[in-house]
Scaffold this active site. Sequence first.
Site, PDB file in Angstrom:
ATOM      1  N   GLU A   1      -3.380  -2.115   9.764  1.00 38.16           N
ATOM      2  CA  GLU A   1      -4.613  -2.141   8.830  1.00 38.16           C
ATOM      3  C   GLU A   1      -5.398  -3.556   8.724  1.00 38.16           C
ATOM      4  O   GLU A   1      -6.593  -3.574   8.478  1.00 38.16           O
ATOM      5  CB  GLU A   1      -4.035  -1.883   7.356  1.00 38.16           C
ATOM      6  CG  GLU A   1      -5.195  -1.316   6.709  1.00 38.16           C
ATOM      7  CD  GLU A   1      -4.542  -0.808   5.276  1.00 38.16           C
ATOM      8  OE1 GLU A   1      -4.919   0.516   5.069  1.00 38.16           O
ATOM      9  OE2 GLU A   1      -3.816  -1.418   4.324  1.00 38.16           O
TER      10      GLU A   1
ATOM     11  N   HIS B   1      17.298   5.869  22.984  1.00 43.33           N
ATOM     12  CA  HIS B   1      17.268   7.322  23.914  1.00 43.33           C
ATOM     13  C   HIS B   1      15.971   7.933  23.809  1.00 43.33           C
ATOM     14  O   HIS B   1      15.923   9.139  24.110  1.00 43.33           O
ATOM     15  CB  HIS B   1      18.480   8.116  23.348  1.00 43.33           C
ATOM     16  CG  HIS B   1      19.743   7.437  23.412  1.00 43.33           C
ATOM     17  ND1 HIS B   1      20.664   7.483  24.462  1.00 43.33           N
ATOM     18  CD2 HIS B   1      20.347   6.550  22.497  1.00 43.33           C
ATOM     19  CE1 HIS B   1      21.782   6.908  24.291  1.00 43.33           C
ATOM     20  NE2 HIS B   1      21.501   6.179  23.299  1.00 43.33           N
TER      21      HIS B   1
ATOM     22  N   LYS C   1     -12.158   7.487   2.324  1.00 42.01           N
ATOM     23  CA  LYS C   1     -12.001   7.658   0.675  1.00 42.01           C
ATOM     24  C   LYS C   1     -13.596   8.627   0.690  1.00 42.01           C
ATOM     25  O   LYS C   1     -13.445   9.364  -0.114  1.00 42.01           O
ATOM     26  CB  LYS C   1     -12.040   6.638  -0.081  1.00 42.01           C
ATOM     27  CG  LYS C   1     -10.472   6.035   0.169  1.00 42.01           C
ATOM     28  CD  LYS C   1     -10.099   4.902  -0.538  1.00 42.01           C
ATOM     29  CE  LYS C   1      -8.751   4.110  -0.421  1.00 42.01           C
ATOM     30  NZ  LYS C   1      -8.669   3.030  -1.211  1.00 42.01           N
TER      31      LYS C   1
END
Length: 419
Positions: free
Chosen positions: A270, A296, A412
């Site tokens: 961010e 793995h 938003k």
Amino acid sequence: MVSFENFFEQIGSKSIPHPSQNALDSLYDLIIKEKVATHSGYYHLPFEERAIKDSQSYIQAHSTLLSTIKNLIIIGVGGSSLGTKAIDTMLCHLPHRKNIALKFLEHTDPIEINKALQGVELKNSLFVVISKSGTTIETSSLMKYVLAHYKLLDHKEHLVVITDENSPLQKWAIDTKVKFITIAPNVGGRFSVLSSVGILPLMILGYDVASLLEGAKNFMMNFLHRREDHILRKAIFLAKSRDRFPINVLFSYSSSFKDFNAWYVQLWAESLGKIDTYGKKVGLTPIALIGSIDQHSFLQLITQGVMDKSVTFLNFNRKNYSEPKIPSLSLPHLESTDFVNKTSFAKLLNYQQIATMQTIQNEGIPTDEIKVDMLCEQSVGILIFYFELLTSCVGRILDINTYDQPGVEFGKIRLREMF
């Protein structure tokens, strides 16, 4: 207490030269100017007493209630929750950590909401709403839910708010006579864990928050006195080689770091994914792994996939963990695994990290290593501030605003339009 070892020099080339002293000095000066300008208030948090005094004042005023709580529920998202969760996960083994369940309401997933609140009763719980504004839709919606579900406005002593000075959430708290603590508006959410956002919950849980801030303060003082120039070198390398190594992997060798990894991913992504002053989109992509589990699942890609990654190894001293050990047990058909018999699991994990690191280095992949001598409040304070300061340094070289998040704000706005 925390040591930093840089192996980037092993891949130095004409295309990515080692930074000159002038380059180090220039970046240092930029950071000092940014600190003095108070564009971001996180630089000053380790030197301030505000968070500790505000938290102590709240705890003393509510000592009777706090002596009975069994659940501490944090209502917040991103920077309002990730830092506190990371620190508690790293330090919950300490004997002075109180027997209080730390829960988080940070997701609008109904399954997670019900799971987090399962068995939570009002009489032994404290709800802490954390938001810079209070208008973040996840936080406001979750707050509305607990207000209604637990009738909290009839039991206001079980609710406290942490927010920006003069924010809409503070105004709501004043109008409804709910207890609140404020932080400075120039402290960004993802840089806020050393403010009351993290200090109050951690103090309630019994942690030595003064030592946490002391660790961060000592690291910053060392940086100011040019005793931590490795952070300048690393920032210059990562920023200048971003086209060649756009992906930065944090490979942490303990499950104690799993939530710290999540905090790092938000901080890095961010802060650094931005449009620079020339209108160019820039950024570095964070990936967080836990060893040995992710050996793995991801090591194959690092070693034989596209060579576009740098790797930071994070581990702590395991000398004090001699138990448990792998039994001296030989199983038919599985004799090839007997070479680790009688070895402690801590030693096995340590050797797995060394083998992984050497394998990656042999491929010419740039790496560095952070070693924590002991996981305690002071060392965690150093870790938090190291990554925050590294983020700021890279942001200055990329010529971006490290502390805003316009891309998040666009989302938003679109969400509001959809409704």
